[in-house]
Design a protein around this motif. Structure first.
Motif, PDB file in Angstrom:
ATOM      1  N   ILE A  16       0.835  -1.198   0.000  1.00 31.07           N
ATOM      2  CA  ILE A  16       0.000   0.000   0.000  1.00 31.07           C
ATOM      3  C   ILE A  16       0.877   1.258   0.000  1.00 31.07           C
ATOM      4  N   ILE A  17       1.930   1.249   0.794  1.00 29.40           N
ATOM      5  CA  ILE A  17       2.838   2.397   0.837  1.00 29.40           C
ATOM      6  C   ILE A  17       3.555   2.562  -0.500  1.00 29.40           C
ATOM      7  N   LEU A  18       4.019   1.467  -1.068  1.00 34.87           N
ATOM      8  CA  LEU A  18       4.675   1.551  -2.379  1.00 34.87           C
ATOM      9  C   LEU A  18       3.704   2.073  -3.439  1.00 34.87           C
ATOM     10  N   ALA A  19       2.460   1.638  -3.375  1.00 31.93           N
ATOM     11  CA  ALA A  19       1.456   2.128  -4.326  1.00 31.93           C
ATOM     12  C   ALA A  19       1.256   3.630  -4.153  1.00 31.93           C
ATOM     13  N   SER A  20       1.277   4.084  -2.916  1.00 34.50           N
ATOM     14  CA  SER A  20       1.139   5.518  -2.654  1.00 34.50           C
ATOM     15  C   SER A  20       2.311   6.295  -3.255  1.00 34.50           C
ATOM     16  N   LEU A  21       3.497   5.708  -3.209  1.00 38.49           N
ATOM     17  CA  LEU A  21       4.683   6.370  -3.758  1.00 38.49           C
ATOM     18  C   LEU A  21       4.767   6.266  -5.279  1.00 38.49           C
ATOM     19  N   SER A  22       3.972   5.397  -5.881  1.00 35.28           N
ATOM     20  CA  SER A  22       4.060   5.221  -7.339  1.00 35.28           C
ATOM     21  C   SER A  22       3.602   6.470  -8.083  1.00 35.28           C
ATOM     22  N   GLY A  23       2.772   7.262  -7.457  1.00 34.81           N
ATOM     23  CA  GLY A  23       2.302   8.490  -8.096  1.00 34.81           C
ATOM     24  C   GLY A  23       3.313   9.615  -8.027  1.00 34.81           C
ATOM     25  N   ARG A  24       3.892   9.790  -6.846  1.00 36.46           N
ATOM     26  CA  ARG A  24       4.900  10.846  -6.667  1.00 36.46           C
ATOM     27  C   ARG A  24       5.634  10.629  -5.352  1.00 36.46           C
ATOM     28  N   PRO A  25       6.868  11.140  -5.263  1.00 33.89           N
ATOM     29  CA  PRO A  25       7.647  11.019  -4.023  1.00 33.89           C
ATOM     30  C   PRO A  25       6.933  11.717  -2.867  1.00 33.89           C
ATOM     31  N   ALA A  26       7.276  11.316  -1.637  1.00 33.35           N
ATOM     32  CA  ALA A  26       6.634  11.918  -0.477  1.00 33.35           C
ATOM     33  C   ALA A  26       7.465  11.718   0.781  1.00 33.35           C
ATOM     34  N   TYR A  27       7.192  12.557   1.760  1.00 33.95           N
ATOM     35  CA  TYR A  27       7.739  12.406   3.099  1.00 33.95           C
ATOM     36  C   TYR A  27       6.888  11.402   3.854  1.00 33.95           C
ATOM     37  N   GLY A  28       7.425  10.843   4.925  1.00 33.04           N
ATOM     38  CA  GLY A  28       6.684   9.879   5.728  1.00 33.04           C
ATOM     39  C   GLY A  28       5.352  10.424   6.220  1.00 33.04           C
ATOM     40  N   TYR A  29       5.370  11.659   6.722  1.00 28.73           N
ATOM     41  CA  TYR A  29       4.131  12.258   7.228  1.00 28.73           C
ATOM     42  C   TYR A  29       3.101  12.400   6.107  1.00 28.73           C
ATOM     43  N   GLU A  30       3.569  12.796   4.931  1.00 28.65           N
ATOM     44  CA  GLU A  30       2.671  12.968   3.782  1.00 28.65           C
ATOM     45  C   GLU A  30       2.057  11.630   3.359  1.00 28.65           C
TER      46      GLU A  30
END
Length: 110
Positions: A16-30
């Motif tokens: 789920i986290i990797l899928a969230s990052l697939s759209g764009r980079p992010a900070y942990g809080y984001e």
């Protein structure tokens, strides 16, 4: 969140986290905020940070330290080639499992 939901989420949270990052980079809080917006309201920031560190050690994400106006540099996480391959495998496995579970639910797995 029920105990069963928590246990099932543990097994899929990395994907789920990797899928969230697939759209764009992010900070942990984001990342945590994105997941909460999508209904994963019980996910603790500490859990996300621990998984990000594990994924970094496994070479699934790249990390860039970005200066912060308020304190130490922040870690920007982005999905790299290895992480994209892992995510692709995650979705294939997810599809396989959901198809089989749906068959069982409908009584077709007898």
């Amino acid at each position: 969140m029920t105990k069963l939901e928590t246990e099932m989420l543990k097994g899929t949270l990395e994907g789920i986290i990797l899928a969230s990052l697939s759209g764009r980079p992010a900070y942990g809080y984001e990342i945590t905020a994105r997941l909460r917006e999508q209904g994963f309201s019980d996910i603790a920031e500490g859990t996300v940070y621990a998984l990000l560190l594990r994924m970094e050690k496994r070479g699934l994400v790249d990390v860039e330290k970005v200066p912060s106006e308020k304190g130490p540099p922040r870690k920007m996480h982005s999905l790299n080639t290895r992480g994209r391959k892992y995510l692709e495998e995650f979705w294939k496995t997810w599809s396989f499992l959901t198809e089989r579970l749906e068959q069982l639910r409908k009584g077709e797995g007898k």
